[in-house]
Structures are given as C-alpha cells and as structure tokens.
Scaffold this motif. Structure first.
Motif, PDB file in Angstrom:
ATOM      1  N   ARG A 222       0.816  -1.431   0.074  1.00 54.07           N
ATOM      2  CA  ARG A 222       0.385  -0.490   0.208  1.00 54.07           C
ATOM      3  C   ARG A 222       0.550   1.298   0.227  1.00 54.07           C
ATOM      4  NH1 ARG A 222      -4.425  -0.887   3.992  1.00 54.07           N
ATOM      5  NH2 ARG A 222      -5.907   0.337   2.790  1.00 54.07           N
ATOM      6  N   PRO A 223       1.683   1.181  -1.323  1.00 57.91           N
ATOM      7  CA  PRO A 223       2.575   2.698  -1.092  1.00 57.91           C
ATOM      8  C   PRO A 223       2.061   3.581  -0.995  1.00 57.91           C
ATOM      9  CG  PRO A 223       2.727   1.295  -3.720  1.00 57.91           C
ATOM     10  CD  PRO A 223       1.877   0.502  -2.039  1.00 57.91           C
ATOM     11  N   GLY A 224       1.065   4.044  -1.561  1.00 63.46           N
ATOM     12  CA  GLY A 224       0.563   5.092  -1.518  1.00 63.46           C
ATOM     13  C   GLY A 224      -0.182   5.860  -0.491  1.00 63.46           C
ATOM     14  N   ARG A 225      -1.159   4.755   0.090  1.00 66.14           N
ATOM     15  CA  ARG A 225      -1.243   5.542   1.555  1.00 66.14           C
ATOM     16  C   ARG A 225       0.156   5.294   3.109  1.00 66.14           C
ATOM     17  NH1 ARG A 225      -6.088   3.143   4.033  1.00 66.14           N
ATOM     18  NH2 ARG A 225      -7.205   3.143   1.841  1.00 66.14           N
ATOM     19  N   MET A 226       1.262   5.007   2.281  1.00 62.83           N
ATOM     20  CA  MET A 226       2.219   4.785   3.660  1.00 62.83           C
ATOM     21  C   MET A 226       2.496   6.335   3.265  1.00 62.83           C
ATOM     22  SD  MET A 226       5.068   3.081   3.633  1.00 62.83           S
ATOM     23  CE  MET A 226       5.911   1.801   5.118  1.00 62.83           C
ATOM     24  N   LYS A 227       2.771   6.569   1.698  1.00 64.30           N
ATOM     25  CA  LYS A 227       3.780   7.618   1.408  1.00 64.30           C
ATOM     26  C   LYS A 227       2.960   8.982   1.896  1.00 64.30           C
ATOM     27  CE  LYS A 227       5.826   9.463  -2.401  1.00 64.30           C
ATOM     28  NZ  LYS A 227       6.559   9.691  -3.509  1.00 64.30           N
ATOM     29  N   ASP A 228       1.542   9.000   1.926  1.00 60.06           N
ATOM     30  CA  ASP A 228       1.014  10.103   2.435  1.00 60.06           C
ATOM     31  C   ASP A 228       1.185  10.009   4.631  1.00 60.06           C
ATOM     32  OD1 ASP A 228      -0.304  10.397  -0.024  1.00 60.06           O
ATOM     33  OD2 ASP A 228      -2.016   9.110   0.281  1.00 60.06           O
ATOM     34  N   ARG A 229       0.329   8.587   4.116  1.00 56.74           N
ATOM     35  CA  ARG A 229       0.473   9.131   5.917  1.00 56.74           C
ATOM     36  C   ARG A 229       2.223   8.722   6.991  1.00 56.74           C
ATOM     37  NH1 ARG A 229      -3.858   5.528   8.451  1.00 56.74           N
ATOM     38  NH2 ARG A 229      -5.881   6.282   6.214  1.00 56.74           N
ATOM     39  N   HIS A 230       3.223   8.454   5.948  1.00 52.98           N
ATOM     40  CA  HIS A 230       4.587   7.992   6.512  1.00 52.98           C
ATOM     41  C   HIS A 230       5.380   8.576   5.331  1.00 52.98           C
ATOM     42  CE1 HIS A 230       2.922   5.641  10.266  1.00 52.98           C
ATOM     43  NE2 HIS A 230       1.476   5.063   9.127  1.00 52.98           N
ATOM     44  N   LYS A 231       5.555   9.469   5.337  1.00 55.32           N
ATOM     45  CA  LYS A 231       6.142  10.375   4.309  1.00 55.32           C
ATOM     46  C   LYS A 231       7.760  10.528   4.477  1.00 55.32           C
ATOM     47  CE  LYS A 231       6.944  13.383   0.358  1.00 55.32           C
ATOM     48  NZ  LYS A 231       6.077  14.520   0.067  1.00 55.32           N
ATOM     49  N   GLU A 232       8.379  10.013   5.635  1.00 52.52           N
ATOM     50  CA  GLU A 232       9.830  10.073   5.868  1.00 52.52           C
ATOM     51  C   GLU A 232      10.190   8.411   5.674  1.00 52.52           C
ATOM     52  OE1 GLU A 232      11.689  11.607   9.278  1.00 52.52           O
ATOM     53  OE2 GLU A 232      11.428  13.701   8.306  1.00 52.52           O
ATOM     54  N   LEU A 233       9.168   7.599   6.745  1.00 51.62           N
ATOM     55  CA  LEU A 233       9.966   5.959   6.056  1.00 51.62           C
ATOM     56  C   LEU A 233       9.297   5.570   4.740  1.00 51.62           C
ATOM     57  CD1 LEU A 233       9.597   3.794   8.124  1.00 51.62           C
ATOM     58  CD2 LEU A 233       7.404   3.922   8.099  1.00 51.62           C
ATOM     59  N   TYR A 234       8.225   6.173   4.279  1.00 48.21           N
ATOM     60  CA  TYR A 234       7.970   5.893   3.475  1.00 48.21           C
ATOM     61  C   TYR A 234       9.676   6.607   1.873  1.00 48.21           C
ATOM     62  CZ  TYR A 234       6.990   4.965  -1.542  1.00 48.21           C
ATOM     63  OH  TYR A 234       7.176   4.688  -3.075  1.00 48.21           O
TER      64      TYR A 234
END
Ligand SMILES: [Zn+2]
Length: 255
Positions: A222-234
């Motif tokens: 779920r990369p898009g969702r992860m990038k939205d919510r956890h940008k630095e981690l992504y």
C-alpha cells in the motif's frame, strides 16, 4: 579465485535455463509484475532463477512442494531485491513450506504466536505456510504479505543482527534510517498502548526488527497510502530498496 570462476560459470548455466513451465501462469497472476519495465522484467526473472537454484526447498507435514509454490515464493522475494545487489539473499539456503499454519519450534525472529505463517532464522531456514505465502499473490494490496515480511528479516539479518537496520550503504543514509525508524517505531508502540488503529500493523510494535518487516509489507502493498501518512518512513524505505512503488500505483482501487 577458482571459486569465483566456478560461481560465475554456475551462474551463467543457471541463467541460461528457462524458468519452470509453471512460472508463466504464476507471474501473469501477479499485478506488480505487469508494471515492471522490460529491463526490470529480465532482471527479475534472473533473480528468480538464481534463488530457485540456490535454495534447498522442502515441503513439510506431507506437503508436496511444486514449481508453482517455489516460483510464487521466489517471485515475491525477488520483488524486494529487484534493485539491490544480486547476492542480497546469499544467506538464504533453505526454505521449508508447510501446507497451513504450523506449530512454532522457536525461530530467531520469534513471530510471537504458536500458530505461525512464517519465520526467518538468523542462521537458518525461512519457513512459510503455503496458505499464507499464496495469500500474498491473491491479495497484493491488503498490506499483508508473509513472504515480504520474512525476506525483509533476511535482509535485516545480512549484517548478523535482526535489529531493524539492514546494511545501508552510506553513513548518512544509515543515520537517517535509524532516526526515522526510531521515531516511527516509538509512535507505533504508543498507538498500540493506547489502542489506536494504525495503518502500520501493530505487530510492528513488537521490536525494531518486526517494525522493519511490517513496514516493508506496507511499502510494497500500500505504497500510496504509506507515502501519504508516513512520508519519511516511505522515503527511507524507497532509498533502501531503490524503488518507488507509489509512483506505479495506477488504480484508485489500490489506494
Ligand atoms: Zn517477523
């Protein structure tokens, strides 16, 4: 020297062989494979061939292991290493596959429950239930993938420690990763204690090694969702894996 030569010769021989016949159908059933660029696709198939050859595969509890199972597990594993050095899985020598969940017999990664879907040993095998490994192929965007999870542990363990910090090339990148990991891990532990629902599976709050494995599952599923919510981690994971799966998420469904 002679070993280097033998290894190169063996490598060439392995790569010259076609993939098992079952591979065509298995790979066609994987959505992410379709999105690969042509040069990535050929690299991907090379990595699969090398992993299939390098690993001793064994079915357990009466399971007769098939090429479909081998290719399915290897393909999911090689998605992680598509842009990593070719020998990133050099410590993966043995894979055991059970038909369904199986009873724990104590792996280093300690997956917690006594009924397991998979485990990765520091100096030993990777173990899966076929049910769980197959789930990863049938559901590519539910955020869970036991194959990504266990192979992330193997990458983490490359430097001899299951500590959530895989070998990362430069000192700067290493510091950035440990900083982000630390912060995000603590936030997940806190959310878990307060009973808050989180995008990251709360199993990641177990310890930093599980956090890295759980974050890897989300990063690819779920990369898009992860990038939205956890940008630095992504971004840290994108730097480590040298991939940007969010940029390939095409359909709204996958968000
Ligand atoms: Zn784990």
């Amino acid at each position: 020297m002679i070993f280097g030569w033998l290894r190169r010769r063996r490598r060439a021989r392995v790569l010259a062989r076609p993939l098992p016949a079952a591979a065509a159908e298995v790979l066609a059933s994987m959505e992410f494979v379709e999105a690969l660029l042509p040069e990535e696709r050929s690299r991907f198939e090379e990595l699969i061939k090398l992993l299939l050859d390098q690993v001793y595969w064994e079915g357990r509890s009466g399971l007769e292991i098939t090429d479909e199972m081998r290719v399915s597990i290897a393909a999911q594993a090689c998605r992680l290493t598509l842009h990593l050095p070719e020998d990133a899985y050099r410590k993966v020598k043995t894979i055991y596959v059970f038909p369904g969940t199986y009873s724990a017999h104590g792996g280093d990664s300690g997956e917690g429950t006594s009924h397991r879907h998979g485990e990765a040993w520091l100096r030993g095998p990777v173990v899966f239930s076929w049910d769980a490994a197959h789930h990863g192929v049938r559901n590519e965007d539910d955020g869970r993938n036991v194959v990504y999870h266990e192979f992330a542990h193997k990458l983490d363990m490359l430097d001899g420690y299951a500590d959530g910090v895989p070998p990362i090339q430069t000192r700067g990148a290493h510091q950035a990763w440990t900083g982000v990991l630390d912060e995000e891990f603590k936030a997940l532990v806190q959310a878990d204690e307060r009973g808050r629902r989180t995008l990251l599976d709360k199993y990641g709050a177990t310890n930093p090694a599980e956090f890295f494995a759980v974050a890897t599952e989300l990063f690819f599923e779920r990369p898009g969702r992860m990038k939205d919510r956890h940008k630095e981690l992504y971004q840290s994971l994108a730097a480590f894996y040298r991939q940007d799966p969010a940029s390939r998420e095409d359909t709204p469904r996958a968000r």
